[in-house]
Motif scaffolding. Structure first.
Motif: not given
Length: 133
Positions: A123, A74, A15-18, A47-49, A45, A126
């Motif tokens: 998920h 992050n 995903t956008e963050h994982i 931001s936070n991931f 990344f 986050l």
């Protein structure tokens, strides 16, 4: 899904963050490999991931790598999917070494739908990060 190959591991962007990390069989992760990994994550990344570490292969870390890997500011959560007791013990030892870093780490049993449970947990973690920032 985007897929990347590092010198010692595959990275699948879920995903956008994982991202899912699969280290190659019988690798001993060195400090240089750890730095390659952290540099890659910094570029990927902004931001936070979170990371889903899929331990389908056996591998180890040099001492220097154990104390430096996954030091990214992050990095919000790490889910580790293991498939045998040896892997669970290995994760516990590294977690103990890095206890001061306050890793948000949880281990899941890959033989019991752990991959999906780990992804679901990430998920949620986050989402909690987003709510608390």
């Amino acid at each position: 899904m985007q897929k990347y190959q590092l010198s010692f591991a595959k990275i699948n962007v879920l995903t956008e963050h994982i991202a899912e990390v699969i280290v190659s069989q019988d690798v001993v992760i060195s400090l240089e490999m750890s730095e390659e990994y952290d540099d890659f994550l910094t570029k990927l990344f902004s931001s936070n991931f979170a990371l889903l570490i899929n331990k389908i292969n056996q591998y180890d870390f040099s001492f220097e790598a154990k104390v430096s890997v996954a030091s990214h500011q992050n990095l919000a959560a790490i889910a580790v999917v293991t498939y045998d007791n040896e892997s669970k013990v290995s994760v516990g030892k590294i977690g103990a070494i890095r206890q001061r870093d306050g890793w948000n780490l949880k281990v899941f049993d890959g033989l019991n739908l752990g991959w999906q449970e780990g992804l679901d947990w990430l998920h949620g973690e986050l989402s909690n990060e987003a709510l608390n920032s």
